[in-house]
Design a protein around this motif. Structure first.
Motif, PDB file in Angstrom:
ATOM      1  N   ILE A  81       0.847  -1.192   0.000  1.00 44.58           N
ATOM      2  CA  ILE A  81       0.000   0.000   0.000  1.00 44.58           C
ATOM      3  C   ILE A  81       0.885   1.246   0.000  1.00 44.58           C
ATOM      4  N   CYS A  82       0.692   2.123  -0.983  1.00 46.70           N
ATOM      5  CA  CYS A  82       1.404   3.395  -1.109  1.00 46.70           C
ATOM      6  C   CYS A  82       2.905   3.142  -1.207  1.00 46.70           C
ATOM      7  N   LEU A  83       3.686   3.399  -0.161  1.00 48.86           N
ATOM      8  CA  LEU A  83       5.109   3.086  -0.217  1.00 48.86           C
ATOM      9  C   LEU A  83       5.350   1.596  -0.416  1.00 48.86           C
ATOM     10  N   GLY A  84       4.393   0.788   0.042  1.00 50.68           N
ATOM     11  CA  GLY A  84       4.495  -0.644  -0.172  1.00 50.68           C
ATOM     12  C   GLY A  84       4.443  -1.008  -1.640  1.00 50.68           C
ATOM     13  N   MET A  85       3.887  -0.122  -2.482  1.00 54.01           N
ATOM     14  CA  MET A  85       3.957  -0.292  -3.928  1.00 54.01           C
ATOM     15  C   MET A  85       5.221   0.354  -4.484  1.00 54.01           C
ATOM     16  N   GLN A  86       5.522   1.565  -4.051  1.00 56.88           N
ATOM     17  CA  GLN A  86       6.661   2.284  -4.622  1.00 56.88           C
ATOM     18  C   GLN A  86       7.988   1.564  -4.386  1.00 56.88           C
ATOM     19  N   THR A  87       8.128   0.907  -3.239  1.00 55.66           N
ATOM     20  CA  THR A  87       9.383   0.203  -2.958  1.00 55.66           C
ATOM     21  C   THR A  87       9.574  -1.022  -3.841  1.00 55.66           C
ATOM     22  N   LEU A  88       8.544  -1.468  -4.560  1.00 56.44           N
ATOM     23  CA  LEU A  88       8.686  -2.595  -5.484  1.00 56.44           C
ATOM     24  C   LEU A  88       9.491  -2.202  -6.726  1.00 56.44           C
ATOM     25  N   PHE A  89       9.577  -0.900  -7.014  1.00 54.79           N
ATOM     26  CA  PHE A  89      10.255  -0.448  -8.227  1.00 54.79           C
ATOM     27  C   PHE A  89      11.769  -0.403  -8.018  1.00 54.79           C
ATOM     28  N   GLU A  90      12.484  -0.108  -9.086  1.00 52.05           N
ATOM     29  CA  GLU A  90      13.943  -0.135  -9.038  1.00 52.05           C
ATOM     30  C   GLU A  90      14.532   0.965  -8.148  1.00 52.05           C
ATOM     31  N   SER A  91      13.901   2.144  -8.158  1.00 51.38           N
ATOM     32  CA  SER A  91      14.458   3.247  -7.366  1.00 51.38           C
ATOM     33  C   SER A  91      13.430   4.364  -7.249  1.00 51.38           C
ATOM     34  N   SER A  92      13.764   5.350  -6.405  1.00 49.66           N
ATOM     35  CA  SER A  92      12.939   6.549  -6.251  1.00 49.66           C
ATOM     36  C   SER A  92      13.851   7.759  -6.098  1.00 49.66           C
ATOM     37  N   THR A  93      13.368   8.901  -6.584  1.00 50.56           N
ATOM     38  CA  THR A  93      14.109  10.153  -6.405  1.00 50.56           C
ATOM     39  C   THR A  93      13.720  10.848  -5.105  1.00 50.56           C
TER      40      THR A  93
END
Length: 559
Positions: A81-93
């Protein structure tokens, strides 16, 4: 039911609501406290309210990151959920203030999480928006046509749709011209950018569908849907209900409301002419009523906590705990979010510790008032330097800017001309109906602290701009002159502030009828509007406000 949900709580914001949403669907929960439990889980739910850096740091230092990668690679049931989805990707700015650096994620989904362009839209993206399905999924079986009603978003960063990750896309959403991934699914791995635990019945239906399909083994049975690239969604305008909460003379917490912040009855006492605290209902039951009637958000404002201890203010914490059991829309709490010294023990609690207590009790956002004014004064006195130690900075760094609301309480200072005012203050022109007592057609908005009892030499626009720079994600904009008058919102003030910042603004003070909401949405850039007394006294129904908005061409969430 035999399925047990394993909850990965890394110390995020309001995890209590996720717990309550899961249990409301009939499932039990165990907490993951060591990496070894990840492999043993039936299904993992990873809620995330906070900053990407904080989440990944905790995952790495606890050893959860590699255990999660192995679990996900084995196509085990998962909901982020939210960050729980974003952390699945390769990286974040989302890495402090350095947008040129990227922080690695779990690397399960191709792509990079980036920030919305605040030159083109308000950031964060806060509020209720729709979704457009790219796949059918058993998780969506209780949502009509797999394109649901509006769900609740609160984020500054998003995952763009690319050729490399297109097969992961479960739904997409539009935010003021920007298409982005609002949920993903591949096999048994599912995640949402929106918050199902804060998306009312639609969100609960999603959770129910997800958990039931995990239990019966059908979750991975997804099918691509033909997508019309010209379809778009729209962020709706929010109707927020505020509950001013304080202790009455018997020590009970009540919802109250008054004119110009005077919350006592006028004529009970023959000597003083002032009676007991005006009692408009109990906080939890009144909030539950507003949830059922369609409030988009509910704000509990502890209006006397600047005189009382916050850490030991257990009744207010209990209000949040009880409210979050059955209210599945965002809850904001304000009042006394600042550093605090216990008068008995002498122990000093930081503003971050105080906010953390409220988050653990069920708050989604915290509202900072007086402390934000003091921080703004220091910010300008230092030439615009950040210390990293203000309440806004510490809380937003830990929980994300979307969790920090600044409540500004200004009053008008009427002037004959802009030349009469110190150049550091923003002067606005007034129409004839808003002219001052001597016919003045200009004013600046002087900020107050301590519940409106003390005025400061700083204007509302200056505080709003400093608050944004220091880490606020939203402004709740009041006006002492309009409070309790039922004559409508102060459009001049709302325009001055909403055009000076890129973060969303909530209009407050002055609503007395349905049209006041439609008027402020048409005339200004605010994304939400708040009222209290007219709802408490049942003079106006929330449903009627939203019907008026829709009839006026303003999108509203209809329940």
């Amino acid at each position: 039911m035999t399925l047990t949900v394993s909850l990965l709580d890394y110390g995020a914001g309001n995890v209590r609501s996720v717990r309550n949403a899961i249990t409301s669907c009939g499932y039990s929960i165990i907490d993951i406290t060591s990496p070894s439990q990840i492999d043993q889980a039936d299904v993992i739910i990873f809620p995330g309210v906070g900053s990407y850096e904080s989440a990944m740091t905790v995952l790495q230092t606890t050893g959860y990151d590699n255990a999660l990668r192995a679990y996900l690679a084995a196509d085990r049931p998962y909901l982020g959920i939210c960050l729980g989805m974003q952390t699945l990707f390769e990286s974040s700015t989302e890495y402090k203030d350095d947008q040129s650096s990227e922080l690695p994620g779990l690397g399960v989904i191709p792509g990079h999480v980036i920030k919305f362009d605040e030159t083109k839209r308000s950031v964060p993206h806060i509020g209720w928006n729709g979704t457009i399905a790219h796949q059918s999924s058993p998780a969506m079986k209780y949502i009509k046509d797999h394109n649901g009603d509006e769900v609740y978003f609160v984020h500054s960063y998003y995952a763009p749709i690319t050729d490399a990750n297109s097969k992961w896309v479960l739904t997409r959403t539009t935010y003021e011209g920007q298409e982005y991934i609002s949920s993903v699914q591949k096999g048994n791995v599912c995640a949402t950018q929106f918050h199902p635990e804060k998306s009312g019945k639609t969100g609960l239906n999603f959770l129910k569908g997800f958990l039931e399909s995990v239990e019966d083994g059908t979750l991975s049975n997804t099918t691509p849907i033909a997508v019309n690239p010209t379809d778009h969604t729209e962020l709706v305008k929010r109707v927020v209900v505020a509950l001013d909460v304080r202790s009455n003379d018997n020590g009970d917490l009540v919802v109250t409301k008054g004119d110009q912040y005077d919350v006592r009855e006028k004529d009970d006492d023959a000597v003083t002419g002032r009676g007991g605290v005006r009692n408009l209902g109990k906080p939890v039951s009144l909030a539950a009523r507003y949830y059922d009637e369609g409030a988009d958000e509910i704000a509990f404002l502890n209006i006397t906590s600047f005189r009382q201890g916050v850490i030991e203010d257990m009744p207010m914490l209990q209000v949040l705990e009880e409210a979050s059991k059955s209210i599945f829309v965002p809850l904001t709490v304000g009042g006394g979010i600042r550093s605090y010294t216990d008068p008995e023990s002498g122990k000093v609690y930081s503003a971050l510790e105080v906010a953390s207590r409220y988050f653990r009790a069920g708050a989604d956002k915290i509202s900072i008032g007086s402390d934000a004014v003091y921080a703004a004064e220091d910010y300008y006195a230092s030439g615009g330097k950040k210390t990293g130690e203000t309440s806004l900075e510490t809380i937003s760094h830990r929980y994300g800017v979307q969790a920090v609301v600044v409540s500004i309480d200004p009053k008008r200072v009427y002037v004959a001309s802009p030349e009469c005012v110190d150049k550091k203050h923003t002067v606005v022109s007034l129409d004839e109906s808003q002219a001052g007592p001597n016919g003045e057609r200009y004013c600046w908005y002087q900020c107050t602290v301590k519940g409106g009892r003390e005025a400061k030499d700083i204007c509302a626009v200056s505080v709003a701009k400093a608050s944004e720079a220091l880490g606020a994600g939203e402004i709740m904009l009041n006006c002492i002159d309009m409070d309790g008058q039922c004559n409508g919102f102060d459009h001049a003030l709302m325009t001055a502030v909403s055009t000076a910042v890129t973060i969303p603004v909530i209009a407050s003070s002055g609503a007395g009828k349905e049209s006041h909401f439609s008027d402020v949405f048409k005339a200004t850039k605010v994304q939400a509007a708040l009222a209290a007394g007219m709802f408490h006294r049942k003079e106006v129904e929330i449903g009627n406000v939203k019907k008026h908005m829709e009839a006026s061409g303003i999108r509203a969430r209809i329940v």
